[in-house]
Design a protein around this motif. Structure first.
Motif, PDB file in Angstrom:
ATOM      1  N   THR A   1      -9.833  20.238  -3.994  1.00  0.00           N
ATOM      2  CA  THR A   1      -8.540  19.570  -3.770  1.00  0.00           C
ATOM      3  C   THR A   1      -7.395  20.544  -4.035  1.00  0.00           C
ATOM      4  OG1 THR A   1      -8.529  18.682  -6.018  1.00  0.00           O
ATOM      5  CG2 THR A   1      -9.425  17.250  -4.282  1.00  0.00           C
TER       6      THR A   1
ATOM      7  N   VAL B   1      -4.020  14.869  -3.088  1.00  0.00           N
ATOM      8  CA  VAL B   1      -5.321  14.776  -2.413  1.00  0.00           C
ATOM      9  C   VAL B   1      -6.371  14.462  -3.469  1.00  0.00           C
ATOM     10  CG1 VAL B   1      -7.088  16.014  -1.108  1.00  0.00           C
ATOM     11  CG2 VAL B   1      -4.669  16.337  -0.535  1.00  0.00           C
TER      12      VAL B   1
ATOM     13  N   PHE C   1      -8.672  15.462  -8.316  1.00  0.00           N
ATOM     14  CA  PHE C   1      -7.485  15.341  -7.467  1.00  0.00           C
ATOM     15  C   PHE C   1      -6.467  16.426  -7.800  1.00  0.00           C
ATOM     16  CE2 PHE C   1      -4.434  13.383 -10.510  1.00  0.00           C
ATOM     17  CZ  PHE C   1      -5.316  13.031 -11.533  1.00  0.00           C
TER      18      PHE C   1
ATOM     19  N   ALA D   1     -10.534  13.784  -3.887  1.00  0.00           N
ATOM     20  CA  ALA D   1     -11.817  13.921  -3.187  1.00  0.00           C
ATOM     21  C   ALA D   1     -12.886  13.131  -3.935  1.00  0.00           C
ATOM     22  CB  ALA D   1     -12.224  15.384  -3.115  1.00  0.00           C
TER      23      ALA D   1
ATOM     24  N   GLN E   1     -16.325  17.274  -4.358  1.00  0.00           N
ATOM     25  CA  GLN E   1     -15.882  18.635  -4.014  1.00  0.00           C
ATOM     26  C   GLN E   1     -17.113  19.541  -3.930  1.00  0.00           C
ATOM     27  OE1 GLN E   1     -11.706  19.664  -6.037  1.00  0.00           O
ATOM     28  NE2 GLN E   1     -13.284  19.245  -7.541  1.00  0.00           N
TER      29      GLN E   1
END
Ligand code: BT5
Length: 272
Positions: A39, A57, A83, A59, A62
């Motif tokens: 992110t 953002v 994030f 996720a 990841q």
């Protein structure tokens, strides 16, 4: 956006984030993504493309989560909150080292208010019971709109003992037997980040006594014997006594007080 085609294979008892709820958060533009590399990398890309402050953002997974100094950050899909938030600080560069500290403090506030016995480990860790529950990575990105700060946070939520990437990690579930809903937790974290960032940005906290003493009160590193390992292989050993106005850790050594910046330290370990 470097979105991987394969969706995360999170366990059924690990629900997805509620993107609808996060989408309505005032002052933020929150994008929830199933899987991407990192992110922080994604928000850095968005920053270079001119994305505004408040872009977030998150996720669910990841594939190449980043720590400091090329270290990695790993967590099974939907077991954590991973994030990154984009800020475009107007504060002078000298105040930037406070960003990871204020972000860690914002996380600590949410966890301690929620009943978790969290404390801060200078410069960028949040611990519960001496184990790392959250890590922060703040990166500066040059973009057409000026320098931007990417504030990345990984917080372990429901990871089991067997899923921990390293024995020194923990999760909210492991430390307290239960964890809040991830969407609600993320809303609280973003609101706390906004509050503390705004105080810093408006000068209320710019290295001044407010943030400094609040951080110090929550920082378990202070008062401890520490060994700060530096990039050249040397180490500073002594007792951590305070945080200075630039956000550096002050260590009382046999040769006098030394201030250590976060950028100069590879590891902080407990010293004998
Ligand atoms: C950090 O680095 O603690 C910063 C971690 C930041 C992660 C977030 S996730 C969202 C955003 N996007 C990214 O790509 N990154 C940020 P550092 O202090 O260097 O710690 C890294 C070390 O922590 C690793 O070398 C492992 O030993 C350990 N580690 C890795 N994954 C962990 C986890 N899930 N929980 C606790 N420790 C972990």
């Amino acid at each position: 956006m470097d979105v991987r085609a394969v969706p995360p294979d999170g366990r059924p008892d690990r629900p997805r984030l509620d993107a609808g709820l996060l989408g309505g958060l005032l002052g933020f533009d929150v994008r929830v993504v199933d899987a991407l590399d990192s992110t922080n990398a994604e928000v850095a890309r968005l920053a270079r493309d001119g994305a505004p402050a408040g872009t977030v953002v998150v996720a669910e997974h990841q594939s190449a989560g980043r720590g400091r100094l090329d270290r990695s950050w790993t967590a099974p899909a939907r077991s954590a909150l991973t994030f990154s938030v984009l800020w475009r600080p107007t504060a002078l560069p000298g105040a930037w080292p406070w960003l990871p500290l204020l972000a860690g403090y914002a996380v600590h506030r949410v966890l301690s208010t929620g009943g978790f016995a969290s404390e801060l480990k200078w410069p960028n860790d949040v611990l519960i019971g001496e184990r790392k529950v959250a890590g922060l990575l703040v990166e500066r990105v040059d973009s057409p709109g000026g320098p931007a700060a990417v504030v990345g946070i990984g917080l372990n939520v429901s990871m089991s003992e067997g899923e921990l990437p390293v024995p020194s990690a923990t999760s909210l579930v492991l430390s307290a037997g239960a964890a809040p809903d991830r969407t609600e937790l993320l809303v609280d974290l973003l609101e706390s980040l906004r509050l503390h960032y705004d105080r810093w940005e408006t000068g209320l906290w710019a290295g001044g006594p407010g943030l400094r003493s609040a951080y110090a009160d929550a920082c378990g590193t202070l008062g401890r014997a520490v060994r700060a390992e530096l990039p050249d292989g040397s180490a500073v050993v002594g007792r951590a006594t305070g945080i200075d106005s630039a956000g550096r850790l002050v260590v009382a050594t046999a040769a006098g007080a030394r201030s250590i910046g976060a950028g100069d330290v590879v590891h902080i370990r407990a010293a004998e």
